[in-house]
Write a protein that holds these residues in place. Structure first.
Motif, PDB file in Angstrom:
ATOM      1  N   VAL A  78      15.681  63.213  34.160  1.00  0.00           N
ATOM      2  CA  VAL A  78      16.727  62.028  34.944  1.00  0.00           C
ATOM      3  C   VAL A  78      17.002  62.875  36.260  1.00  0.00           C
ATOM      4  CG1 VAL A  78      17.549  61.296  32.877  1.00  0.00           C
ATOM      5  CG2 VAL A  78      18.489  63.351  33.665  1.00  0.00           C
ATOM      6  N   ALA A  79      17.558  62.131  37.222  1.00  0.00           N
ATOM      7  CA  ALA A  79      18.308  62.756  38.339  1.00  0.00           C
ATOM      8  C   ALA A  79      19.562  63.129  38.026  1.00  0.00           C
ATOM      9  CB  ALA A  79      18.353  61.754  39.534  1.00  0.00           C
ATOM     10  N   VAL A  80      20.050  64.481  38.395  1.00  0.00           N
ATOM     11  CA  VAL A  80      21.531  64.823  38.301  1.00  0.00           C
ATOM     12  C   VAL A  80      21.972  64.557  39.496  1.00  0.00           C
ATOM     13  CG1 VAL A  80      22.787  66.709  37.493  1.00  0.00           C
ATOM     14  CG2 VAL A  80      20.657  66.588  36.592  1.00  0.00           C
ATOM     15  N   ILE A  81      23.316  63.909  39.278  1.00  0.00           N
ATOM     16  CA  ILE A  81      23.872  63.404  40.670  1.00  0.00           C
ATOM     17  C   ILE A  81      25.421  64.252  40.707  1.00  0.00           C
ATOM     18  CG2 ILE A  81      25.080  61.327  41.662  1.00  0.00           C
ATOM     19  CD1 ILE A  81      23.130  59.607  40.140  1.00  0.00           C
ATOM     20  N   ASP A  82      25.639  64.851  41.862  1.00  0.00           N
ATOM     21  CA  ASP A  82      27.040  65.274  42.076  1.00  0.00           C
ATOM     22  C   ASP A  82      27.970  64.085  42.028  1.00  0.00           C
ATOM     23  OD1 ASP A  82      29.090  66.403  42.983  1.00  0.00           O
ATOM     24  OD2 ASP A  82      28.257  67.380  44.773  1.00  0.00           O
ATOM     25  N   PRO A  83      28.837  64.223  41.002  1.00  0.00           N
ATOM     26  CA  PRO A  83      29.790  63.197  40.815  1.00  0.00           C
ATOM     27  C   PRO A  83      30.753  63.120  42.077  1.00  0.00           C
ATOM     28  CG  PRO A  83      30.051  64.901  38.813  1.00  0.00           C
ATOM     29  CD  PRO A  83      29.033  65.351  40.309  1.00  0.00           C
ATOM     30  N   GLN A  84      31.029  64.253  42.774  1.00  0.00           N
ATOM     31  CA  GLN A  84      31.923  64.057  44.076  1.00  0.00           C
ATOM     32  C   GLN A  84      31.179  63.264  45.030  1.00  0.00           C
ATOM     33  OE1 GLN A  84      35.138  65.496  44.614  1.00  0.00           O
ATOM     34  NE2 GLN A  84      35.009  66.364  42.401  1.00  0.00           N
ATOM     35  N   THR A  85      30.123  63.320  45.270  1.00  0.00           N
ATOM     36  CA  THR A  85      29.277  62.518  46.384  1.00  0.00           C
ATOM     37  C   THR A  85      29.247  60.923  46.050  1.00  0.00           C
ATOM     38  OG1 THR A  85      27.013  62.668  45.316  1.00  0.00           O
ATOM     39  CG2 THR A  85      27.915  64.332  46.941  1.00  0.00           C
ATOM     40  N   VAL A  86      29.500  60.541  44.761  1.00  0.00           N
ATOM     41  CA  VAL A  86      29.464  59.231  44.554  1.00  0.00           C
ATOM     42  C   VAL A  86      31.137  58.599  44.140  1.00  0.00           C
ATOM     43  CG1 VAL A  86      27.151  58.981  43.879  1.00  0.00           C
ATOM     44  CG2 VAL A  86      28.780  59.530  42.118  1.00  0.00           C
ATOM     45  N   GLY A  87      31.959  59.474  44.366  1.00  0.00           N
ATOM     46  CA  GLY A  87      33.295  58.964  44.342  1.00  0.00           C
ATOM     47  C   GLY A  87      33.971  59.331  42.986  1.00  0.00           C
ATOM     48  N   LEU A  88      33.413  60.039  42.060  1.00  0.00           N
ATOM     49  CA  LEU A  88      33.786  60.582  40.782  1.00  0.00           C
ATOM     50  C   LEU A  88      34.369  61.693  40.795  1.00  0.00           C
ATOM     51  CD1 LEU A  88      30.917  59.130  38.677  1.00  0.00           C
ATOM     52  CD2 LEU A  88      33.066  57.909  38.922  1.00  0.00           C
ATOM     53  N   GLY A  89      35.806  61.795  41.101  1.00  0.00           N
ATOM     54  CA  GLY A  89      36.496  62.933  41.455  1.00  0.00           C
ATOM     55  C   GLY A  89      37.193  63.670  40.187  1.00  0.00           C
ATOM     56  N   LEU A  90      37.224  63.110  39.119  1.00  0.00           N
ATOM     57  CA  LEU A  90      37.759  63.735  37.852  1.00  0.00           C
ATOM     58  C   LEU A  90      37.072  63.745  36.705  1.00  0.00           C
ATOM     59  CD1 LEU A  90      40.688  64.792  37.042  1.00  0.00           C
ATOM     60  CD2 LEU A  90      41.164  62.585  36.242  1.00  0.00           C
ATOM     61  N   THR A  91      36.931  65.152  36.227  1.00  0.00           N
ATOM     62  CA  THR A  91      36.257  65.364  35.177  1.00  0.00           C
ATOM     63  C   THR A  91      37.194  65.609  34.090  1.00  0.00           C
ATOM     64  OG1 THR A  91      33.950  65.773  36.030  1.00  0.00           O
ATOM     65  CG2 THR A  91      34.364  66.465  33.792  1.00  0.00           C
ATOM     66  N   THR A  92      37.263  65.104  32.996  1.00  0.00           N
ATOM     67  CA  THR A  92      38.226  65.362  31.682  1.00  0.00           C
ATOM     68  C   THR A  92      37.723  65.860  30.540  1.00  0.00           C
ATOM     69  OG1 THR A  92      39.898  63.807  33.037  1.00  0.00           O
ATOM     70  CG2 THR A  92      40.342  64.601  30.919  1.00  0.00           C
ATOM     71  N   VAL A  93      38.153  66.627  29.932  1.00  0.00           N
ATOM     72  CA  VAL A  93      37.613  66.982  28.666  1.00  0.00           C
ATOM     73  C   VAL A  93      38.765  66.512  27.643  1.00  0.00           C
ATOM     74  CG1 VAL A  93      37.352  69.086  27.189  1.00  0.00           C
ATOM     75  CG2 VAL A  93      36.356  69.116  29.298  1.00  0.00           C
ATOM     76  N   ALA A  94      38.446  65.719  26.525  1.00  0.00           N
ATOM     77  CA  ALA A  94      39.560  65.345  25.767  1.00  0.00           C
ATOM     78  C   ALA A  94      39.230  65.550  24.531  1.00  0.00           C
ATOM     79  CB  ALA A  94      39.552  63.846  25.689  1.00  0.00           C
ATOM     80  N   ILE A  95      40.049  66.231  23.576  1.00  0.00           N
ATOM     81  CA  ILE A  95      39.854  66.678  22.231  1.00  0.00           C
ATOM     82  C   ILE A  95      40.559  65.480  21.441  1.00  0.00           C
ATOM     83  CG2 ILE A  95      39.306  68.973  22.481  1.00  0.00           C
ATOM     84  CD1 ILE A  95      42.124  69.651  22.216  1.00  0.00           C
ATOM     85  N   VAL A  96      39.795  65.205  20.275  1.00  0.00           N
ATOM     86  CA  VAL A  96      40.248  63.876  19.644  1.00  0.00           C
ATOM     87  C   VAL A  96      40.399  64.206  17.855  1.00  0.00           C
ATOM     88  CG1 VAL A  96      40.062  61.265  19.420  1.00  0.00           C
ATOM     89  CG2 VAL A  96      39.373  62.247  21.345  1.00  0.00           C
ATOM     90  N   GLU A  97      41.583  63.677  17.558  1.00  0.00           N
ATOM     91  CA  GLU A  97      41.420  63.874  15.871  1.00  0.00           C
ATOM     92  C   GLU A  97      41.501  62.365  15.361  1.00  0.00           C
ATOM     93  OE1 GLU A  97      44.272  65.576  12.290  1.00  0.00           O
ATOM     94  OE2 GLU A  97      45.027  65.598  14.373  1.00  0.00           O
ATOM     95  N   LEU A  98      40.988  61.864  14.417  1.00  0.00           N
ATOM     96  CA  LEU A  98      40.885  60.536  13.927  1.00  0.00           C
ATOM     97  C   LEU A  98      41.924  60.471  12.867  1.00  0.00           C
ATOM     98  CD1 LEU A  98      37.040  59.184  13.769  1.00  0.00           C
ATOM     99  CD2 LEU A  98      38.805  59.129  15.456  1.00  0.00           C
ATOM    100  N   MET A  99      42.330  59.332  12.402  1.00  0.00           N
ATOM    101  CA  MET A  99      43.030  59.238  11.223  1.00  0.00           C
ATOM    102  C   MET A  99      42.764  59.701  10.000  1.00  0.00           C
ATOM    103  SD  MET A  99      46.083  57.968  12.563  1.00  0.00           S
ATOM    104  CE  MET A  99      47.127  57.138  11.599  1.00  0.00           C
TER     105      MET A  99
END
Length: 170
Positions: free
Chosen positions: A57-78
């Motif tokens: 695959v091609a690895v794209i720099d998120p900033q160059t395509v307007g994706l400025g925020l990377t978030t890590v979410a931790i999740v617990e299910l019911m």
């Protein structure tokens, strides 16, 4: 999928090289590992056919395509219910902003990496994935400040030892 082949040192060298740049011509790869271009092609074909190389695959720099925020979410299910987990995983697989999702052990069930344009877009995605989903008990968001290391290159073990060499190589 066919069984994974035994990998020798040349396979490991080729895998290291294509993890860095899969567009290198066969003759350049061959020069670096001491094989002819046709021998390199046969090895790469075998590695693809057996599933060692899953994709190129091609690895794209998120900033160059307007994706400025990377978030890590931790999740617990019911509930610790197979159906809930399967449904949650199916939703994440379909979500384009979800770049990675890991089932984890401990008090949390999942770690999810999402990439969005900005905080407003992340709020919309988190509302859809976590707040409006009745199977999610709770989640926390860790907004990233800076990408220190993307981590796309696997540290391959030294053949026969099961341990990576320095910098992943023997």
């Amino acid at each position: 999928m066919p069984s994974t082949p035994a990998l020798d040192e040349i396979d490991h060298l080729l895998l290291d090289l294509v993890q860095i740049d899969a567009t290198q011509p066969l003759h350049e790869l061959g020069d670096k590992v001491g094989l002819s271009p046709s021998a390199v092609q046969r090895r790469l074909t075998r590695l693809r056919r057996t599933g060692v190389i899953r994709a190129e695959v091609a690895v794209i720099d998120p900033q160059t395509v307007g994706l400025g925020l990377t978030t890590v979410a931790i999740v617990e299910l019911m509930e610790n219910d197979d159906a809930q987990h399967a449904a949650f995983c199916a939703r994440l697989r379909k979500e384009p902003t979800a770049q990675q999702c890991y089932s984890v052990l401990g008090q949390w069930d999942y770690v999810v990496v999402l990439v969005t344009v900005d905080l407003t877009a992340y709020r919309e995605v988190s509302r859809k994935l976590f707040i409006e989903d009745e199977t999610v008990r709770r989640y926390e968001s860790l907004l990233t400040y800076e990408q220190v290391k993307p981590g796309f290159k696997l540290p391959l073990p030294v053949p026969g030892s099961g341990h990576p060499g320095p910098s992943g190589r023997p």
